[in-house]
Design a protein around this motif. Structure first.
Motif, PDB file in Angstrom:
ATOM      1  N   GLY A  71       0.243   6.893   3.207  1.00  0.00           N
ATOM      2  CA  GLY A  71      -0.890   7.968   3.283  1.00  0.00           C
ATOM      3  C   GLY A  71      -0.229   8.863   4.384  1.00  0.00           C
ATOM      4  O   GLY A  71       0.741   8.693   5.197  1.00  0.00           O
TER       5      GLY A  71
ATOM      6  N   GLN B 297      -5.022   9.187   7.259  1.00  0.00           N
ATOM      7  CA  GLN B 297      -5.430   7.992   6.636  1.00  0.00           C
ATOM      8  C   GLN B 297      -5.294   6.693   7.530  1.00  0.00           C
ATOM      9  O   GLN B 297      -5.810   5.713   7.548  1.00  0.00           O
ATOM     10  CB  GLN B 297      -4.706   7.998   5.122  1.00  0.00           C
ATOM     11  CG  GLN B 297      -5.374   8.942   4.371  1.00  0.00           C
ATOM     12  CD  GLN B 297      -4.372   8.990   3.077  1.00  0.00           C
ATOM     13  OE1 GLN B 297      -3.335   8.899   2.928  1.00  0.00           O
ATOM     14  NE2 GLN B 297      -5.257   9.475   1.893  1.00  0.00           N
ATOM     15  N   HIS B 298      -3.665   6.752   8.073  1.00  0.00           N
ATOM     16  CA  HIS B 298      -3.371   5.815   8.798  1.00  0.00           C
ATOM     17  C   HIS B 298      -4.131   5.442  10.027  1.00  0.00           C
ATOM     18  O   HIS B 298      -4.752   4.379  10.416  1.00  0.00           O
ATOM     19  CB  HIS B 298      -1.975   5.723   9.362  1.00  0.00           C
ATOM     20  CG  HIS B 298      -1.214   5.536   8.186  1.00  0.00           C
ATOM     21  ND1 HIS B 298      -0.761   4.235   7.680  1.00  0.00           N
ATOM     22  CD2 HIS B 298      -0.145   6.218   7.566  1.00  0.00           C
ATOM     23  CE1 HIS B 298       0.169   4.478   6.650  1.00  0.00           C
ATOM     24  NE2 HIS B 298       0.534   5.630   6.653  1.00  0.00           N
TER      25      HIS B 298
ATOM     26  N   LYS C   1     -13.999  -3.612  12.687  1.00  0.00           N
ATOM     27  CA  LYS C   1     -14.211  -4.644  12.079  1.00  0.00           C
ATOM     28  C   LYS C   1     -13.938  -5.933  13.046  1.00  0.00           C
ATOM     29  O   LYS C   1     -14.878  -6.836  13.146  1.00  0.00           O
ATOM     30  CB  LYS C   1     -13.281  -5.091  10.794  1.00  0.00           C
ATOM     31  CG  LYS C   1     -13.343  -6.366  10.034  1.00  0.00           C
ATOM     32  CD  LYS C   1     -12.875  -5.890   8.671  1.00  0.00           C
ATOM     33  CE  LYS C   1     -11.343  -6.337   8.599  1.00  0.00           C
ATOM     34  NZ  LYS C   1     -11.109  -6.329   7.313  1.00  0.00           N
TER      35      LYS C   1
ATOM     36  N   PRO D 236       0.622  -1.162  -0.002  1.00  0.00           N
ATOM     37  CA  PRO D 236       0.048  -0.040   0.130  1.00  0.00           C
ATOM     38  C   PRO D 236       0.775   1.335  -0.056  1.00  0.00           C
ATOM     39  O   PRO D 236       1.894   1.121   0.588  1.00  0.00           O
ATOM     40  CB  PRO D 236      -1.062  -0.076   1.239  1.00  0.00           C
ATOM     41  CG  PRO D 236      -0.053  -1.214   2.110  1.00  0.00           C
ATOM     42  CD  PRO D 236       0.517  -1.934   1.440  1.00  0.00           C
TER      43      PRO D 236
ATOM     44  N   LEU E 119      -7.358   6.493  10.148  1.00  0.00           N
ATOM     45  CA  LEU E 119      -8.729   6.001   9.780  1.00  0.00           C
ATOM     46  C   LEU E 119      -8.777   4.319   9.610  1.00  0.00           C
ATOM     47  O   LEU E 119      -9.769   3.787  10.026  1.00  0.00           O
ATOM     48  CB  LEU E 119      -9.296   6.822   8.833  1.00  0.00           C
ATOM     49  CG  LEU E 119      -9.728   8.095   8.895  1.00  0.00           C
ATOM     50  CD1 LEU E 119     -10.141   8.670   7.670  1.00  0.00           C
ATOM     51  CD2 LEU E 119     -11.182   7.954   9.631  1.00  0.00           C
ATOM     52  N   ALA E 120      -7.621   4.171   8.964  1.00  0.00           N
ATOM     53  CA  ALA E 120      -7.331   2.519   8.591  1.00  0.00           C
ATOM     54  C   ALA E 120      -7.256   1.609   9.910  1.00  0.00           C
ATOM     55  O   ALA E 120      -8.208   0.767  10.028  1.00  0.00           O
ATOM     56  CB  ALA E 120      -6.070   2.078   7.848  1.00  0.00           C
ATOM     57  N   SER E 121      -6.665   2.256  10.746  1.00  0.00           N
ATOM     58  CA  SER E 121      -6.602   1.421  12.141  1.00  0.00           C
ATOM     59  C   SER E 121      -7.893   1.361  12.885  1.00  0.00           C
ATOM     60  O   SER E 121      -8.368   0.356  13.333  1.00  0.00           O
ATOM     61  CB  SER E 121      -5.404   2.032  13.060  1.00  0.00           C
ATOM     62  OG  SER E 121      -5.963   2.824  13.827  1.00  0.00           O
ATOM     63  N   GLN E 122      -8.580   2.532  12.824  1.00  0.00           N
ATOM     64  CA  GLN E 122     -10.105   2.626  13.327  1.00  0.00           C
ATOM     65  C   GLN E 122     -11.036   1.683  12.732  1.00  0.00           C
ATOM     66  O   GLN E 122     -11.851   0.965  13.384  1.00  0.00           O
ATOM     67  CB  GLN E 122     -10.588   3.988  13.290  1.00  0.00           C
ATOM     68  CG  GLN E 122     -11.908   4.273  13.830  1.00  0.00           C
ATOM     69  CD  GLN E 122     -12.346   5.623  13.737  1.00  0.00           C
ATOM     70  OE1 GLN E 122     -11.801   6.286  12.917  1.00  0.00           O
ATOM     71  NE2 GLN E 122     -13.478   6.124  14.720  1.00  0.00           N
ATOM     72  N   ARG E 123     -10.958   1.514  11.274  1.00  0.00           N
ATOM     73  CA  ARG E 123     -11.746   0.547  10.635  1.00  0.00           C
ATOM     74  C   ARG E 123     -11.389  -0.784  10.800  1.00  0.00           C
ATOM     75  O   ARG E 123     -12.202  -1.609  11.192  1.00  0.00           O
ATOM     76  CB  ARG E 123     -11.374   0.574   9.170  1.00  0.00           C
ATOM     77  CG  ARG E 123     -12.467   1.821   8.169  1.00  0.00           C
ATOM     78  CD  ARG E 123     -12.524   1.595   6.785  1.00  0.00           C
ATOM     79  NE  ARG E 123     -11.091   1.590   6.401  1.00  0.00           N
ATOM     80  CZ  ARG E 123     -10.475   2.747   5.912  1.00  0.00           C
ATOM     81  NH1 ARG E 123     -11.267   4.081   6.124  1.00  0.00           N
ATOM     82  NH2 ARG E 123      -9.183   2.732   5.441  1.00  0.00           N
ATOM     83  N   GLU E 124     -10.393  -1.036  10.971  1.00  0.00           N
ATOM     84  CA  GLU E 124      -9.571  -2.572  11.393  1.00  0.00           C
ATOM     85  C   GLU E 124     -10.215  -2.830  12.889  1.00  0.00           C
ATOM     86  O   GLU E 124     -10.713  -3.823  13.173  1.00  0.00           O
ATOM     87  CB  GLU E 124      -8.114  -2.577  11.432  1.00  0.00           C
ATOM     88  CG  GLU E 124      -7.369  -2.631  10.119  1.00  0.00           C
ATOM     89  CD  GLU E 124      -8.059  -4.069   9.446  1.00  0.00           C
ATOM     90  OE1 GLU E 124      -8.076  -4.895   9.918  1.00  0.00           O
ATOM     91  OE2 GLU E 124      -8.293  -3.753   7.951  1.00  0.00           O
TER      92      GLU E 124
END
Length: 139
Positions: free
Chosen positions: A91, A95-96, A106, A88, A98-103
């Motif tokens: 970012g 962005q990092h 999940k 990837p 947000l990605a960790s928050q999404r993980e």
């Protein structure tokens, strides 16, 4: 002491943007940087980029890259470039985050889903047990 330096710039269209892959081999260290041009760059635009911004590219990301063996053949360099492209893109800090928050979300939803399924299975089992008991009593 002699240090060999080799640099290549490959410009291609990734389906959405025109992207440049800059590869740099210096003293046995391989580094790559990804540059997004957006619209199709002209030859003059690419030349201006190489002359003006090439030295500011972070090929090694501030930390020493794989320093074991230099890329010897063009095929090996192409394989390493493809491997770099699959990773990837870097970012922003947001962005990092947000990605960790999404993980995290999940993982939490998967845990809640499995817990809910276990509770439903337990409730079905209790219902079957109750019916069996009632049948046994002759009701």
């Amino acid at each position: 002491m002699q240090i060999s330096v080799s640099s290549t710039l490959t410009v291609y269209h990734d389906g959405q943007f025109w992207v440049g892959l800059a590869e740099h081999v210096e003293g046995g260290r391989y580094g790559a940087a990804r540059i997004v041009f957006g619209a199709e760059p002209s030859d003059e635009g690419i030349l201006r980029f190489v002359v003006g911004k090439w030295e500011r590219l972070a090929f090694f990301g501030g930390e020493p890259a794989e320093a074991s063996k230099p890329a010897k053949s063009p095929k090996r360099r192409a394989r390493e470039a493809a491997k770099t492209l699959k990773q990837p893109a870097m970012g922003t800090r947001a962005q990092h985050a947000l990605a960790s928050q999404r993980e995290t979300m999940k993982r939490e939803s998967a845990h809640a889903r499995s817990r809910r399924r276990a509770e439903e299975a337990e409730a079905r089992f209790e219902q079957r047990k109750l019916k069996r008991k009632q049948r046994h009593r002759g009701h």
